[in-house]
Design an enzyme around this catalytic site. Sequence first.
Site, PDB file in Angstrom:
ATOM      1  NE  ARG A  29       3.619 -46.822  24.792  1.00 56.06           N
ATOM      2  CZ  ARG A  29       4.568 -47.189  23.943  1.00 56.06           C
ATOM      3  NH1 ARG A  29       5.053 -46.313  23.095  1.00 56.06           N
ATOM      4  NH2 ARG A  29       5.029 -48.415  23.932  1.00 56.06           N
ATOM      5  CG  ASP A  33       7.067 -49.644  19.500  1.00 57.80           C
ATOM      6  OD1 ASP A  33       7.629 -50.649  19.022  1.00 57.80           O
ATOM      7  OD2 ASP A  33       7.662 -48.569  19.707  1.00 57.80           O
ATOM      8  NE  ARG A  68      -3.944 -42.205  51.178  1.00 59.16           N
ATOM      9  CZ  ARG A  68      -3.855 -41.068  50.508  1.00 59.16           C
ATOM     10  NH1 ARG A  68      -3.052 -40.976  49.477  1.00 59.16           N
ATOM     11  NH2 ARG A  68      -4.575 -40.028  50.864  1.00 59.16           N
ATOM     12  CG  ASP A 115       9.329 -43.603  24.957  1.00 56.07           C
ATOM     13  OD1 ASP A 115       9.123 -44.720  25.429  1.00 56.07           O
ATOM     14  OD2 ASP A 115       9.109 -43.304  23.771  1.00 56.07           O
TER      15      ASP A 115
END
Length: 674
Positions: A481, A497, A377, A586
């Site tokens: 997901r 969804d 990096r 969520d």
Amino acid sequence: MQSWRRKCLWLALSASWLLLILPRIPPLLHPAVSPRPLPEIPQGWPHWLDTELLQSFSQPGGFPEDAPQPSWAPSTTGCNWGTCFDTSQCRDGDLKVFVYPVAGAISETHRKILASIEGSRYQTFSPSEACLLLFLSLDTPAGEPSPVPPQWNESKNNLILSLHPAPCPKTFQLGRAMVAEVSPTVDTFRPGYDVALPLVLEAHPFQGGAPGQLQQHSPHPGEPLLALAEERGGWRTAGTNFSSCHWDGHCEQDPGPEQTHPRATLPKATFCLISGHRSDALRFLQALQAGCIPVLLSPHWELPFSEVIDWTKAAIVADERLLLQVLVALQEMPPARVLALRQQTQFLWDAYFSSVEKIVHTTLEIIVDRILGASARPSLMWNSAPGALLALPAFSTSPSDFPFYHLQQGSHPVGRFSAQIWMETPGQPPMKLIQEVAGSQHCAQILVLWSSERPPPPPEEWPETVIPLRVIEGHRKASDRFAPQSTINTDAILSLDAHSSLSTREVDFAFLVWQSFPERMVGFLTWSHFWDEARNGWGYTAEKANEFSMVLTSAAFYHRYYHTLFTSSLPKALRTLADEAPTCADVLMNFLVAAVTKLPPVKVPVRKLHQGARLPPASGAPPGLQPPDRDCINLMAAGFGYMPLVSSRLRLDPVLFKDPVSVLRKKYRSLEKP
């Protein structure tokens, strides 16, 4: 004529005398370059900051060194990274760490070190699969050698780690082992091979950690200019009169304003004067947390993580012999430079030093960059927000591939987005949703993540679209997901969804908003978190209010990098918690993005609520009727070590949204329809 000859002779003699005398006078200003031969890998010490104000006056060989405190017996092998570390044991550049079992009682700090590796992406239980073998140094009686682990293997690919300063020299034979110790002296430190650690107290937090204490980046009119560490502990703050300051960095009675804080652990000043003795290394970390710019007086110890951190952006190194001149230069430093230095102290504290977990993970990530070699990096990722711990090289090592660095590079995301529809319950495909999303000019493809126990419908039952439509079978877990998908090659992801209900115009406008805020989540439906005094814990609700802190991932845009970060950086325990309840997934994604950006999500207008959307309980629901996933916000706050969510009252609407003007002047007029 004779008088003119005398003058010429006198000038010639004077010039010859000056040429003989001047070489013996040490120069007043010269660069801070060590007279010792440079090693193969350059030293990690910072170069001079503000050379026009604080140029180098130091000759390291001219200062009295601290008493030698080697933590380990010197190695006779002359090891460096190229000769003593076998990178072939690190498959695909992946760092797997095996921790040697610790026999006997261990300190609280060692317990935190072990906990920071357990359950992380680094841990492995097999020494044969490990790229790095970690040995925790324990305090042993003076002169007694530490026990050698059975898999020592001539100390190849071994790292000896200790967060405690060694009280006396040890007789442990290093061999080829690397050493990560607290504030090593510049004489014993091997640049590019060993790792310099910060000095922390036993009570240093395990996770999260206390935030930086700086409330105002610019110096306050009543704020003292200088803070000096006192021998008995605490800090003394002084004004602008430094006539009574000694060369060792301590000041007596000062005619200017001053205060003594014997019990204060954090200074309240613009600059913190710290002596170069190794015993004062703890003051350095306190200054960082307080946002007080460290001024190090001829330090004889290596700055922590100096291999990757550019300390010229956050600290000042000065000559202890010219203290009064340094103090005058500090008074004349431009306010813009002071602001930049103070901001960097807060970033470095939060990114690498605020918890034991961050210190350990930073040590391991330095070794990861060594393994990557030329693909490591760049310095930008280490020295700008959010820091290298949150910029995983497994995703990319180019700053342009991440959502955080567009502002520094003056760019913005280009291209289109990929829509991902999560289907957890069996049923017919969401025909209308697929057609509305496919109608967006910015949509590149649609992925349907099928997580139901029943097989997906045959291809002929899915709607025909002008863009690719793929069906991917998942593992029937809520966290599926957020798993990286190799078929997604766009930066932006629209997470949906089966119950989502959006129009093409809503999707188009939300995507344009996301392009202006690529590091944040941009969504339609929001939740807010709050502190529940009755239950002495956090709660969250979907009740309509002016304030929000989360957006539902059932209709939200975010960068695809967060899929990699979700899968690779989050502890397994938190991902398991998200699998047990979809609502927790969520919350966890919002926690992750807020922890990275320190910013709230962005809300955009939506015409109507989703049908059947997942809603948390209202704040007034009886305790006995609460679903089991209500406590996930408290469990996740405990897993992160703090509450990362940030509240906001901002909603971005299109120009002329709901203004009493002709609809012909409105580009997104359909958003106003009920």
